[in-house]
Motif scaffolding. Structure first.
Motif, PDB file in Angstrom:
ATOM      1  N   GLN A  71      -2.499   2.761  -0.423  1.00 23.56           N
ATOM      2  CA  GLN A  71      -3.507   3.885  -0.865  1.00 23.56           C
ATOM      3  C   GLN A  71      -4.656   4.074   0.240  1.00 23.56           C
ATOM      4  OE1 GLN A  71      -4.584   3.656  -4.913  1.00 23.56           O
ATOM      5  NE2 GLN A  71      -6.410   4.836  -4.465  1.00 23.56           N
ATOM      6  N   GLN A  72      -5.198   2.832   0.787  1.00 25.67           N
ATOM      7  CA  GLN A  72      -6.197   3.043   1.564  1.00 25.67           C
ATOM      8  C   GLN A  72      -5.718   3.274   3.051  1.00 25.67           C
ATOM      9  OE1 GLN A  72      -9.768   2.403   0.402  1.00 25.67           O
ATOM     10  NE2 GLN A  72      -8.415   2.536  -1.390  1.00 25.67           N
ATOM     11  N   GLY A  73      -4.540   2.822   3.479  1.00 29.60           N
ATOM     12  CA  GLY A  73      -4.136   3.259   4.713  1.00 29.60           C
ATOM     13  C   GLY A  73      -3.647   4.777   4.802  1.00 29.60           C
ATOM     14  N   GLU A  74      -3.224   5.407   3.708  1.00 33.38           N
ATOM     15  CA  GLU A  74      -2.648   6.736   3.559  1.00 33.38           C
ATOM     16  C   GLU A  74      -4.208   7.546   3.796  1.00 33.38           C
ATOM     17  OE1 GLU A  74       0.355   9.475   1.295  1.00 33.38           O
ATOM     18  OE2 GLU A  74      -1.138   8.324   0.123  1.00 33.38           O
ATOM     19  N   ALA A  75      -5.046   7.201   2.932  1.00 34.78           N
ATOM     20  CA  ALA A  75      -6.540   7.760   3.093  1.00 34.78           C
ATOM     21  C   ALA A  75      -6.756   7.772   4.748  1.00 34.78           C
ATOM     22  CB  ALA A  75      -7.372   7.345   2.201  1.00 34.78           C
ATOM     23  N   LEU A  76      -6.701   6.709   5.481  1.00 33.15           N
ATOM     24  CA  LEU A  76      -7.227   6.705   6.628  1.00 33.15           C
ATOM     25  C   LEU A  76      -6.314   7.786   7.529  1.00 33.15           C
ATOM     26  CD1 LEU A  76      -7.460   2.910   7.791  1.00 33.15           C
ATOM     27  CD2 LEU A  76      -9.081   4.491   7.722  1.00 33.15           C
ATOM     28  N   VAL A  77      -4.991   7.684   7.326  1.00 29.62           N
ATOM     29  CA  VAL A  77      -4.108   8.842   8.184  1.00 29.62           C
ATOM     30  C   VAL A  77      -4.568  10.298   7.792  1.00 29.62           C
ATOM     31  CG1 VAL A  77      -1.670   9.504   8.356  1.00 29.62           C
ATOM     32  CG2 VAL A  77      -2.340   7.478   8.298  1.00 29.62           C
ATOM     33  N   HIS A  78      -4.896  10.588   6.585  1.00 30.58           N
ATOM     34  CA  HIS A  78      -5.044  11.924   6.036  1.00 30.58           C
ATOM     35  C   HIS A  78      -6.676  12.336   6.481  1.00 30.58           C
ATOM     36  CE1 HIS A  78      -1.914  13.352   3.691  1.00 30.58           C
ATOM     37  NE2 HIS A  78      -1.471  11.999   3.209  1.00 30.58           N
ATOM     38  N   ARG A  79      -7.370  11.418   6.924  1.00 30.74           N
ATOM     39  CA  ARG A  79      -8.530  11.679   7.615  1.00 30.74           C
ATOM     40  C   ARG A  79      -8.708  11.248   8.939  1.00 30.74           C
ATOM     41  NH1 ARG A  79     -11.091   9.748   1.877  1.00 30.74           N
ATOM     42  NH2 ARG A  79     -11.304  11.850   1.007  1.00 30.74           N
ATOM     43  N   GLY A  80      -7.800  11.207   9.845  1.00 30.52           N
ATOM     44  CA  GLY A  80      -7.904  11.094  11.277  1.00 30.52           C
ATOM     45  C   GLY A  80      -7.232   9.924  11.971  1.00 30.52           C
ATOM     46  N   SER A  81      -6.490   8.930  11.306  1.00 24.98           N
ATOM     47  CA  SER A  81      -5.651   8.072  11.860  1.00 24.98           C
ATOM     48  C   SER A  81      -4.236   8.431  12.467  1.00 24.98           C
ATOM     49  CB  SER A  81      -5.838   6.735  11.318  1.00 24.98           C
ATOM     50  OG  SER A  81      -7.028   6.080  11.229  1.00 24.98           O
ATOM     51  N   ARG A  82      -3.870   8.065  13.333  1.00 31.60           N
ATOM     52  CA  ARG A  82      -2.493   8.505  13.744  1.00 31.60           C
ATOM     53  C   ARG A  82      -1.473   7.713  12.919  1.00 31.60           C
ATOM     54  NH1 ARG A  82      -0.505   8.632  20.001  1.00 31.60           N
ATOM     55  NH2 ARG A  82       1.396   8.760  18.403  1.00 31.60           N
ATOM     56  N   GLY A  83      -1.591   6.482  12.742  1.00 31.41           N
ATOM     57  CA  GLY A  83      -0.762   5.665  11.847  1.00 31.41           C
ATOM     58  C   GLY A  83      -1.170   4.299  11.929  1.00 31.41           C
ATOM     59  N   GLY A  84      -0.617   3.550  10.883  1.00 30.74           N
ATOM     60  CA  GLY A  84      -0.818   2.039  10.641  1.00 30.74           C
ATOM     61  C   GLY A  84       0.243   1.397   9.817  1.00 30.74           C
ATOM     62  N   ILE A  85       0.104   0.163   9.491  1.00 34.24           N
ATOM     63  CA  ILE A  85       0.997  -0.571   9.090  1.00 34.24           C
ATOM     64  C   ILE A  85       0.317  -0.981   7.781  1.00 34.24           C
ATOM     65  CG2 ILE A  85       2.324  -2.942   8.791  1.00 34.24           C
ATOM     66  CD1 ILE A  85       2.761  -2.697  11.729  1.00 34.24           C
ATOM     67  N   VAL A  86       0.746  -1.058   6.323  1.00 33.98           N
ATOM     68  CA  VAL A  86       0.111  -1.346   4.997  1.00 33.98           C
ATOM     69  C   VAL A  86       1.228  -2.111   4.307  1.00 33.98           C
ATOM     70  CG1 VAL A  86      -1.323   0.648   5.298  1.00 33.98           C
ATOM     71  CG2 VAL A  86       1.011   0.835   4.060  1.00 33.98           C
ATOM     72  N   THR A  87       0.577  -2.680   2.946  1.00 29.42           N
ATOM     73  CA  THR A  87       1.425  -3.189   2.080  1.00 29.42           C
ATOM     74  C   THR A  87       1.664  -2.360   1.000  1.00 29.42           C
ATOM     75  OG1 THR A  87      -0.465  -4.281   1.211  1.00 29.42           O
ATOM     76  CG2 THR A  87       0.254  -5.316   2.851  1.00 29.42           C
ATOM     77  N   LEU A  88       2.851  -2.828   0.237  1.00 26.13           N
ATOM     78  CA  LEU A  88       2.949  -2.019  -0.988  1.00 26.13           C
ATOM     79  C   LEU A  88       2.861  -2.925  -2.341  1.00 26.13           C
ATOM     80  CD1 LEU A  88       6.333  -0.439  -0.123  1.00 26.13           C
ATOM     81  CD2 LEU A  88       3.983   0.553  -0.144  1.00 26.13           C
ATOM     82  N   SER A  89       2.427  -4.081  -2.099  1.00 29.14           N
ATOM     83  CA  SER A  89       2.300  -5.411  -3.260  1.00 29.14           C
ATOM     84  C   SER A  89       1.302  -6.334  -2.823  1.00 29.14           C
ATOM     85  CB  SER A  89       3.759  -5.757  -3.754  1.00 29.14           C
ATOM     86  OG  SER A  89       4.043  -6.466  -2.398  1.00 29.14           O
ATOM     87  N   ASP A  90       1.211  -7.226  -3.525  1.00 33.19           N
ATOM     88  CA  ASP A  90       0.329  -8.244  -3.159  1.00 33.19           C
ATOM     89  C   ASP A  90       1.157  -9.320  -2.037  1.00 33.19           C
ATOM     90  OD1 ASP A  90      -1.574  -7.572  -5.134  1.00 33.19           O
ATOM     91  OD2 ASP A  90      -0.966  -9.262  -6.659  1.00 33.19           O
ATOM     92  N   VAL A  91       0.327  -9.810  -1.255  1.00 36.48           N
ATOM     93  CA  VAL A  91       0.785 -10.566  -0.393  1.00 36.48           C
ATOM     94  C   VAL A  91       0.221 -11.911  -0.200  1.00 36.48           C
ATOM     95  CG1 VAL A  91       1.669  -8.574   1.191  1.00 36.48           C
ATOM     96  CG2 VAL A  91      -0.598  -9.559   1.368  1.00 36.48           C
TER      97      VAL A  91
END
Length: 726
Positions: free
Chosen positions: A561-581
């Protein structure tokens, strides 16, 4: 101007900085030089920037092939060791971080070492150096109503970007970026978007589920897409049906025709020794095929049964699932430009939401399922239960309670935070990489977003030529991963600014995210409240931020959720998690990603390699533009080595070469290794057998690359150290 040329300070030569591609390299001369502007028209091939210098030699710090043409542009020689008499020459050097061309009047010789390529003139002369960015931009934007029949007219213009209809369009630099598409009430085409008359027609029913899967074919064949009942491809006097198995057959046509173009193009401007041409089992008159118009050539290609071609085809790189929704039309040019295999699933399987998105999906993840052999406990760190979740109370990186995160389809308003959506389970793919366009958070696939792809095009000039990496560690228990800073910057000829910061406050985190950083490596906690800071949380879905971070790894629990917000506000892309790690495997994965990004891998390929090593890698996905890199690899492409001992101290190596950045599908590559003399087209695997450790050592010293030995991951520099100790 996108490319700057500056004299070197500590050596003789120049520094070339491509601000669009964020690449920098050096060109050495035998004396101090003062580059002065020179007309770009002096070069045989188009260039963005041209300078003249007085020198007796030109040298670049990489092994390359030198192509020499006479003053009229006719190809005279191509290789890495030869001599030419006095005359006027146009010379190209490939690969280089930009297109690099020389022009001069003098005899010369070409030589290479295991690390450099050098051109020595018979006498000092004025040398014109031309540089062209490998960046490609669309010629304009087509406005169209989004009903299927209107959209067919827009898709029919994707091939207007092709710079040739000859087999050479299989080279990525001769394809060009397709024009963009945006919804509108009327159909409008910019003046610079001019149709290419190839004579190829693609007939499909006027439905999104039939139109979307043919966009890559429409682009590559410069085809007219027209409505009809039975899906098929037509030319003058021939028809090729696309049913039964519509999506599978469209994928087969793309792979078969592209492969055969790569073989036929050796009859044209680039008559190189191509491995695939020498080993093909197809008995065809390639010279005649090369000379045919595209429509006739394609008809003869498709006369060959796919079963006869399939054994020699490489594994394709990318499949993109585009949901059959009019809201996804703007993504089509980007998908086609990547020559992706395209599927358009009408229905989608929701992921089991039993509180364990964490690994309920492993068993159905296709080739990368839990049954695949890989190390689950690197260094004996953490055990996983039957679902792959941390067992035995192993420390995890968050305390999120939500089983559903927020997502968005490609039509989400730029800068807006998307509404909640569900996890979805795409069908498995046979390609290396997998992207998803549409509603839902895809398990084990890149969540591609329009914001990120537009940022790829909007990348402008940067103020500095150094690559900035910021490592943020907001938890003392995770400081071991903070040592990844030592893994960034382990490169010759690439300049990094690396900073490590601990325990940032909320205000400091805001400032960090708004700063101009090429790559953010975040280590800490994320939960429903956002990213944990020293005294409170920062929720990017609520905060009104202008994000300056270009790419990122959010190595924390449920960070999607936080990574997607980064993309929608100006980042090109990133690696994020879907669960607890769990902390131990997260630390290991973070270190792997750090080395891969430092070595020039893009986000999607980096995560693909990490998943080979760690089953917990399937808890991570890429969001945004999966093709994002922070720097260019020394080879230009992404290399992965698979090594095994064959007995008597000898070794076998299979080198996997993936398209990467500007070196897309169809680029040529070779290996400076033992008996490898031929060129290969990318993507490819090159197997070299019975190599001595001395041959391997020389090869591994050229570049730091990932090495799988005994099914586990190491690195070329570590492998050399281990063999030195034996």
């Amino acid at each position: 101007m996108s490319i700057d040329i500056d004299p070197l300070r500590e050596a003789d030569g120049i520094t070339v900085t491509d601000h669009i591609e964020n690449t920098q390299f050096e060109v050495y001369t035998d004396r101090p030089v003062d580059p002065r502007p020179r007309p770009a028209s002096d070069h045989y091939f188009p260039v963005d920037t041209s300078v003249a210098v007085e020198t007796g030699s030109v040298e670049i710090p990489r092994v390359a092939v030198v192509e020499t043409r006479d003053g009229e542009g006719s190809l005279l020689s191509r290789g890495d060791c030869y001599e030419m008499p006095d005359s006027t020459y146009h010379v190209g050097i490939d690969p280089a971080p930009t297109k690099l061309y020389l022009t001069f009047d003098a005899g010369f010789s070409v030589s290479t070492t295991d690390r450099t390529t050098r051109i020595d003139l018979d006498a000092p002369a004025t040398v014109g150096l031309g540089f062209r960015s490998l960046h490609q931009t669309p010629a304009g934007t087509i406005t169209t109503p989004t009903d299927p029949e209107s959209l067919m007219d827009a898709v029919s213009l994707l091939g207007s970007a092709l710079q040739t209809t000859s087999p050479e369009r299989s080279f990525p630099t001769l394809r060009g970026h397709p024009p963009l598409i945006e919804p509108g009430e009327e159909f409008r085409v910019p003046e610079r978007v001019e149709p290419v008359e190839s004579g190829v027609r693609i007939v499909v029913p006027p439905e999104y589920r039939y139109l979307y899967p043919v966009v890559s074919l429409a682009y590559y064949f410069a085809a007219d897409v027209v409505p009809g009942d039975a899906p098929r491809i037509e030319g003058d006097g021939w028809t090729y049906p696309l049913e039964p198995g519509f999506e599978e057959r469209t994928a087969q046509v793309l792979r078969q025709s592209f492969h055969m173009d790569c073989l036929a193009r050796t009859e044209g401007f680039y008559p190189v020794d191509l491995h695939e041409r020498e080993t093909t089992g197809l008995d065809l008159d390639w010279g005649r095929l090369y000379d045919l118009p595209l429509v006739e050539r394609l008809g003869e290609y498709l006369d060959v049964p796919f079963e006869a071609v399939e054994p020699e085809l490489p594994q394709w790189t990318l499949t993109t699932d585009v949901r059959p929704d009019p809201g996804n039309v703007e993504m089509l040019p980007f998908v086609a430009g990547e020559l992706s295999i395209v599927r358009s699933p009408e229905t989608v399987t929701p992921a089991d939401d039993d509180g364990g998105v964490g690994v309920g999906f492993f068993g159905g993840a296709g080739r990368n399922s839990a049954a695949t052999t890989r190390r689950e406990v690197p260094g004996g760190g953490v055990a996983l239960d039957s679902r792959g979740s941390p067992a035995g109370g192993e420390f995890v990186r968050g305390a999120a309670s939500a089983g559903v995160t927020r997502g968005a389809d490609a039509s989400t308003e730029r800068g807006a935070v998307p509404a909640q959506t569900e996890f979805v389970r795409p069908e498995p793919v046979d390609t290396v990489e997998h992207a998803w366009v549409g509603d839902g958070v895809p398990l084990d696939a890149n969540k591609a977003t329009l914001d990120a792809y537009h940022l790829r095009l909007e990348a402008g000039q940067v103020e500095q030529s150094r690559i900035s990496v910021l490592v943020v560690c907001n938890d003392d228990q995770m400081r071991e991963e903070g040592n990844v800073a030592d893994l960034y910057g382990l490169r010759d000829m690439v300049q990094f600014d690396i900073e490590v910061r601990h325990d940032l406050t909320r205000a400091e985190m805001r400032e960090t995210l708004e700063s101009d950083v090429d790559f953010l490596h975040y280590i800490g906690h994320v939960d429903d409240r956002g990213m944990q800071c020293a005294e409170e949380y920062l929720d990017l879905t609520d905060e009104d931020l202008e994000i300056g971070v270009s790419a990122f790894l959010l190595n924390a629990c449920q960070s999607y959720q936080q990574g997607e917000a980064l993309v929608h506000r100006g980042s090109r892309g990133g690696i994020v998690t879907l669960s607890d790690v769990a902390n131990s495997p997260a630390t290991t994965l973070g270190r792997i990603i750090a080395r891969l990004m430092n070595s020039g891998f893009n986000l999607r390929t980096a995560l693909h390699v990490a998943k080979r090593e760690l089953i917990t890698g399937h808890q991570y996905i890429v969001v945004g533009d999966g093709g994002t890199t922070i720097c260019q690899s020394r080879s230009g492409v992404a290399l992965v080595l698979n090594m095994s001992e064959s007995g008597d101290g000898m070794w076998d190596i299979t080198t996997e070469i993936y398209p990467n950045g500007t070196y897309g599908a169809g680029s040529m590559s070779s290996l400076n290794l033992g008996p490898v003399e031929q060129n290969y087209y990318i993507p490819t695997n090159i197997t070299t057998a019975e190599l001595t450790i001395d041959e391997i050592s020389k090869f591994l010293q050229l570049e730091t690359v990932p090495v799988f030995s005994d099914t586990s991951l190491t690195w070329s520099d570590e492998f050399l150290s281990s063999t030195d100790q034996e």
